[in-house]
Design a protein around this motif. Structure first.
Motif, PDB file in Angstrom:
ATOM      1  N   ASP A 130       0.844  -1.195   0.000  1.00 12.06           N
ATOM      2  CA  ASP A 130       0.000   0.000   0.000  1.00 12.06           C
ATOM      3  C   ASP A 130       0.884   1.252   0.000  1.00 12.06           C
ATOM      4  O   ASP A 130       1.553   1.547   0.998  1.00 12.06           O
ATOM      5  CB  ASP A 130      -0.898  -0.007   1.241  1.00 12.06           C
ATOM      6  N   PRO A 131       0.910   2.006  -1.110  1.00 13.86           N
ATOM      7  CA  PRO A 131       1.761   3.201  -1.144  1.00 13.86           C
ATOM      8  C   PRO A 131       1.350   4.260  -0.127  1.00 13.86           C
ATOM      9  O   PRO A 131       2.203   4.991   0.389  1.00 13.86           O
ATOM     10  CB  PRO A 131       1.600   3.711  -2.577  1.00 13.86           C
ATOM     11  N   ASP A 132       0.066   4.358   0.177  1.00 12.57           N
ATOM     12  CA  ASP A 132      -0.372   5.331   1.182  1.00 12.57           C
ATOM     13  C   ASP A 132       0.224   4.999   2.544  1.00 12.57           C
ATOM     14  O   ASP A 132       0.642   5.896   3.288  1.00 12.57           O
ATOM     15  CB  ASP A 132      -1.908   5.353   1.272  1.00 12.57           C
ATOM     16  N   ARG A 133       0.269   3.716   2.866  1.00 17.63           N
ATOM     17  CA  ARG A 133       0.846   3.310   4.146  1.00 17.63           C
ATOM     18  C   ARG A 133       2.337   3.611   4.184  1.00 17.63           C
ATOM     19  O   ARG A 133       2.878   4.053   5.212  1.00 17.63           O
ATOM     20  CB  ARG A 133       0.611   1.812   4.386  1.00 17.63           C
ATOM     21  N   LEU A 134       3.020   3.420   3.050  1.00 19.34           N
ATOM     22  CA  LEU A 134       4.449   3.723   2.999  1.00 19.34           C
ATOM     23  C   LEU A 134       4.698   5.213   3.158  1.00 19.34           C
ATOM     24  O   LEU A 134       5.601   5.636   3.885  1.00 19.34           O
ATOM     25  CB  LEU A 134       5.045   3.214   1.679  1.00 19.34           C
ATOM     26  N   ARG A 135       3.866   6.007   2.497  1.00 23.12           N
ATOM     27  CA  ARG A 135       4.022   7.464   2.640  1.00 23.12           C
ATOM     28  C   ARG A 135       3.697   7.916   4.064  1.00 23.12           C
ATOM     29  O   ARG A 135       4.380   8.788   4.621  1.00 23.12           O
ATOM     30  CB  ARG A 135       3.125   8.179   1.629  1.00 23.12           C
ATOM     31  N   ALA A 136       2.683   7.286   4.666  1.00 22.41           N
ATOM     32  CA  ALA A 136       2.304   7.653   6.034  1.00 22.41           C
ATOM     33  C   ALA A 136       3.395   7.306   7.031  1.00 22.41           C
ATOM     34  O   ALA A 136       3.489   7.927   8.103  1.00 22.41           O
ATOM     35  CB  ALA A 136       0.997   6.955   6.415  1.00 22.41           C
ATOM     36  N   SER A 137       4.239   6.337   6.685  1.00 17.71           N
ATOM     37  CA  SER A 137       5.337   5.953   7.578  1.00 17.71           C
ATOM     38  C   SER A 137       6.508   6.926   7.486  1.00 17.71           C
ATOM     39  O   SER A 137       7.510   6.759   8.187  1.00 17.71           O
ATOM     40  CB  SER A 137       5.815   4.540   7.252  1.00 17.71           C
ATOM     41  N   GLY A 138       6.392   7.921   6.602  1.00 13.42           N
ATOM     42  CA  GLY A 138       7.439   8.928   6.460  1.00 13.42           C
ATOM     43  C   GLY A 138       8.314   8.761   5.245  1.00 13.42           C
ATOM     44  O   GLY A 138       9.233   9.554   5.026  1.00 13.42           O
ATOM     45  N   LEU A 139       8.046   7.764   4.403  1.00 15.69           N
ATOM     46  CA  LEU A 139       8.857   7.549   3.215  1.00 15.69           C
ATOM     47  C   LEU A 139       8.392   8.444   2.076  1.00 15.69           C
ATOM     48  O   LEU A 139       7.195   8.615   1.854  1.00 15.69           O
ATOM     49  CB  LEU A 139       8.761   6.082   2.767  1.00 15.69           C
ATOM     50  N   THR A 187       5.367   8.593  -5.906  1.00 14.59           N
ATOM     51  CA  THR A 187       4.667   9.777  -6.402  1.00 14.59           C
ATOM     52  C   THR A 187       3.230   9.405  -6.712  1.00 14.59           C
ATOM     53  O   THR A 187       2.974   8.590  -7.612  1.00 14.59           O
ATOM     54  CB  THR A 187       5.360  10.326  -7.661  1.00 14.59           C
ATOM     55  N   SER A 188       2.313   9.963  -5.995  1.00 16.43           N
ATOM     56  CA  SER A 188       0.910   9.599  -6.159  1.00 16.43           C
ATOM     57  C   SER A 188       0.450   9.840  -7.597  1.00 16.43           C
ATOM     58  O   SER A 188       0.655  10.909  -8.163  1.00 16.43           O
ATOM     59  CB  SER A 188       0.048  10.418  -5.192  1.00 16.43           C
ATOM     60  N   GLY A 189      -0.163   8.829  -8.201  1.00 15.83           N
ATOM     61  CA  GLY A 189      -0.690   8.933  -9.550  1.00 15.83           C
ATOM     62  C   GLY A 189       0.309   8.670 -10.660  1.00 15.83           C
ATOM     63  O   GLY A 189      -0.071   8.612 -11.841  1.00 15.83           O
ATOM     64  N   HIS A 190       1.591   8.512 -10.322  1.00 13.66           N
ATOM     65  CA  HIS A 190       2.615   8.240 -11.333  1.00 13.66           C
ATOM     66  C   HIS A 190       2.407   6.829 -11.897  1.00 13.66           C
ATOM     67  O   HIS A 190       2.011   5.918 -11.163  1.00 13.66           O
ATOM     68  CB  HIS A 190       4.005   8.365 -10.713  1.00 13.66           C
ATOM     69  N   PRO A 191       2.656   6.615 -13.199  1.00 17.56           N
ATOM     70  CA  PRO A 191       2.516   5.260 -13.749  1.00 17.56           C
ATOM     71  C   PRO A 191       3.318   4.206 -13.002  1.00 17.56           C
ATOM     72  O   PRO A 191       2.910   3.046 -12.920  1.00 17.56           O
ATOM     73  CB  PRO A 191       3.022   5.406 -15.196  1.00 17.56           C
ATOM     74  N   ASN A 192       4.469   4.616 -12.462  1.00 19.02           N
ATOM     75  CA  ASN A 192       5.334   3.674 -11.757  1.00 19.02           C
ATOM     76  C   ASN A 192       5.220   3.806 -10.236  1.00 19.02           C
ATOM     77  O   ASN A 192       6.108   3.417  -9.495  1.00 19.02           O
ATOM     78  CB  ASN A 192       6.797   3.885 -12.189  1.00 19.02           C
ATOM     79  N   GLU A 193       4.104   4.338  -9.743  1.00 15.59           N
ATOM     80  CA  GLU A 193       3.862   4.392  -8.304  1.00 15.59           C
ATOM     81  C   GLU A 193       3.752   2.970  -7.753  1.00 15.59           C
ATOM     82  O   GLU A 193       3.126   2.096  -8.360  1.00 15.59           O
ATOM     83  CB  GLU A 193       2.571   5.151  -8.010  1.00 15.59           C
ATOM     84  N   ALA A 194       4.367   2.718  -6.605  1.00 15.27           N
ATOM     85  CA  ALA A 194       4.272   1.404  -5.964  1.00 15.27           C
ATOM     86  C   ALA A 194       2.808   1.032  -5.740  1.00 15.27           C
ATOM     87  O   ALA A 194       1.969   1.896  -5.461  1.00 15.27           O
ATOM     88  CB  ALA A 194       5.024   1.415  -4.636  1.00 15.27           C
ATOM     89  N   GLY A 195       2.526  -0.247  -5.846  1.00 17.48           N
ATOM     90  CA  GLY A 195       1.159  -0.686  -5.610  1.00 17.48           C
ATOM     91  C   GLY A 195       1.053  -2.194  -5.665  1.00 17.48           C
ATOM     92  O   GLY A 195       1.834  -2.876  -6.348  1.00 17.48           O
TER      93      GLY A 195
END
Length: 528
Positions: free
Chosen positions: A91-100, A396-404
């Motif tokens: 989950d990229p949102d969880r990764l971003r929320a962890s400070g990454l 990067t939210s919405g980027h084609p290569n965003e983690a998911g």
């Protein structure tokens, strides 16, 4: 022809079959498989599995692969994507929320599901002749009995130990009394031999199901990973179509996304705008043009290349019009500081081996765990070293290569082929992570523009514009570095040489194969 007064190596010539790889024993095993009735796929699979024991810092069954295959009947080249996906619960949102704000490099979050084993098994089943068990027998033997550590492997291993790149139980599996092995030490991996036996007996299920999969999942989850047995069970390679572009008389074939092959084609198209034969092959002017081309092509890669389902504007990257517009922004005498800004006006919207058999089936195969020793994390019981391909994603939210979850990351590894008049004449590959598109373009122009033979095209010194610096191998004299500095390049002499390469030229007219292997590695080309 090379100057025989100077150090160097000759190309290798044969008629019946050939393998060029980064380790002599892997090349030898491939030839033995060909001589015993196997075809190019059998030999490539056998050598590929073995390279994980020869060069564990570079590759292994915990990694991914990409393949280009030219069948013996001369029909269209086949591409096979053997890259695994991110676990479904990533989950990229969880990764971003962890400070990454970027994917970690050596962390369980960067570990995607290994895809190479499934691809090797599929290749063997669909295209091989002798069966998976016979192809795997040499790797099983050497994993159990031991492989002497070669010089380049020892060099890399020492750096990894010095820099603490291995963690947890991986240190037990890949260090000897907390030190790197030295040249000639025997590296044994008996636990991996057991995994290979299960694959030989049960195919891909011996890896992705049962005790082996449980060992991998339990090890990853203990470190905070979200990987599941279902993620492993569902792993499947996919056949696809190569992409291509022409450079003068040669057609360059590359693997489509999520590999970065389109970057090499874009570079080749941009280089058409410059009269390279008028520039000295090892001169500062050529290095400068290539570096500027790379900066703009890699910027395009970072914008667009991703999982095949989310890659955008691939057609734009492959178009001559885009290449011409980008090339026109290059100053032949001055380095650009901000390629993304220069590129913005145009763009508004990742080990290698090759085998050719007597029937001229050819395989171009690249197989990797990404960074040195991958993630540095291994499974507890079997010591399977996990790659860190998830570091190829961004956050990067919405980027084609965003983690998911369930996505394949953008990959640096790319096999290549050159075709003339509709027929493959040269399967080749260049190792070295992000360098690979630059390496493909340089190999191609060395041969086409400077008429180098295949070995000379590989041996020539290399430069690479990477991360704001221009890396120069020590093969360039000091005056070249000084001239490039005057042009505005920040020069760096890297600790290790830039990449490695192998290739096999198929001369149908004379019925001869010419193989070449990079002096930067321990390997060789062998034929019979």
């Amino acid at each position: 022809m090379r100057d025989f007064h100077l150090p160097g190596r000759s190309a290798v010539f044969a008629t019946n079959g050939m393998c060029a790889s980064s380790h002599p024993i892997a090349s030898q095993v491939a030839i033995e498989i060909l001589k015993s009735g196997g075809n190019a796929v059998d030999a490539a699979v056998g050598a590929g599995f073995l390279l994980g024991i020869c060069e564990p810092q570079m590759t292994g069954i915990g990694g991914d692969c990409f393949v280009l295959l030219s069948p013996a009947d001369g029909k269209d080249v086949v591409a096979l994507n053997g890259s695994g996906k991110a676990p479904a619960k990533l989950d990229p949102d969880r990764l971003r929320a962890s400070g990454l704000n970027a994917m970690p490099v050596r962390d369980v979050q960067s570990i995607t599901i290994p895809g190479a084993v499934d691809a090797f098994c599929r290749l063997s089943n669909d295209w091989g002749k002798i069966g998976l068990a016979r192809s795997l027998a040499p790797a099983i033997h050497y994993a159990e009995q031991g492989m002497p550590v070669a010089p380049r492997v020892a060099f890399d291993w020492n750096i990894a130990a010095r820099d603490n790149l291995l963690s947890g139980c991986a240190r037990n599996h890949y260090l000897m009394d907390e030190r790197a092995p030295v040249i000639g030490d025997l590296f044994r991996a008996p636990k991996q031999a057991e995994v290979l036996r299960r694959i030989a007996r049960n195919g891909r299920d011996g890896f992705y199901l049962g005790e082996v999969a449980e060992d991998m999942v339990n090890s990853l989850r203990a470190l905070g990973g979200v990987h599941t047995l279902d993620d492993f069970a569902k792993t499947a390679c996919t056949y696809t179509q190569p992409i291509s572009g022409h450079y003068k008389s040669a057609e360059l074939l590359e693997h489509p996304p999520n590999g970065q092959g389109a970057t090499a084609i874009l570079m080749a198209n941009m280089l058409k705008s410059f009269d390279l034969p008028d520039l000295p092959p090892e001169g500062a002017e050529r290095i400068h043009i290539e570096a500027e081309v790379a900066k703009l092509a890699y910027d395009a890669r970072n914008r667009y290349l991703a999982d095949p389902d989310t890659t955008t504007h691939l057609d734009r990257m492959l178009s001559r019009e885009t290449a011409d517009k980008l090339a026109s922004r290059i100053n032949p005498a001055q380095a650009m500081d901000m390629p993304a800004i220069v590129s913005e006006s145009i763009h508004k919207d990742t080990v290698y081996l090759t085998v050719v058999d007597r029937d001229r089936m050819s395989v171009s195969l690249i197989y990797s765990i990404y960074h040195s020793f991958g993630s540095g994390i291994a499974s507890d019981n079997f010591g399977i070293l996990f790659h860190n391909r998830g570091a190829g994603f961004n956050l990067t939210s919405g980027h084609p290569n965003e983690a998911g979850g369930g996505k394949r990351p953008m990959h640096t590894i790319i096999p290549g082929m050159i075709r003339e008049n509709g027929r493959v004449i040269l399967p080749f590959g260049v190792m070295g992570g992000a360098y690979q598109p630059t390496g493909h373009a340089r190999f191609l122009t060395n041969m086409v523009d400077y008429e180098m033979d295949i070995q000379s095209a590989i041996d020539a010194p290399r430069a690479f514009a990477d991360g704001g610096v221009l890396k120069l191998e020590r093969g360039y004299p000091a005056d070249i570095a000084a001239r490039l500095s005057e042009m505005g390049h920040r020069i760096d002499i890297p600790e290790a040489p830039i990449g490695g390469a192998q290739g096999i030229y198929i001369d149908d007219k004379r019925g001869v194969l010419t193989g070449a292997s990079d002096h930067r590695k321990d390997g060789c080309a062998l034929g019979y």
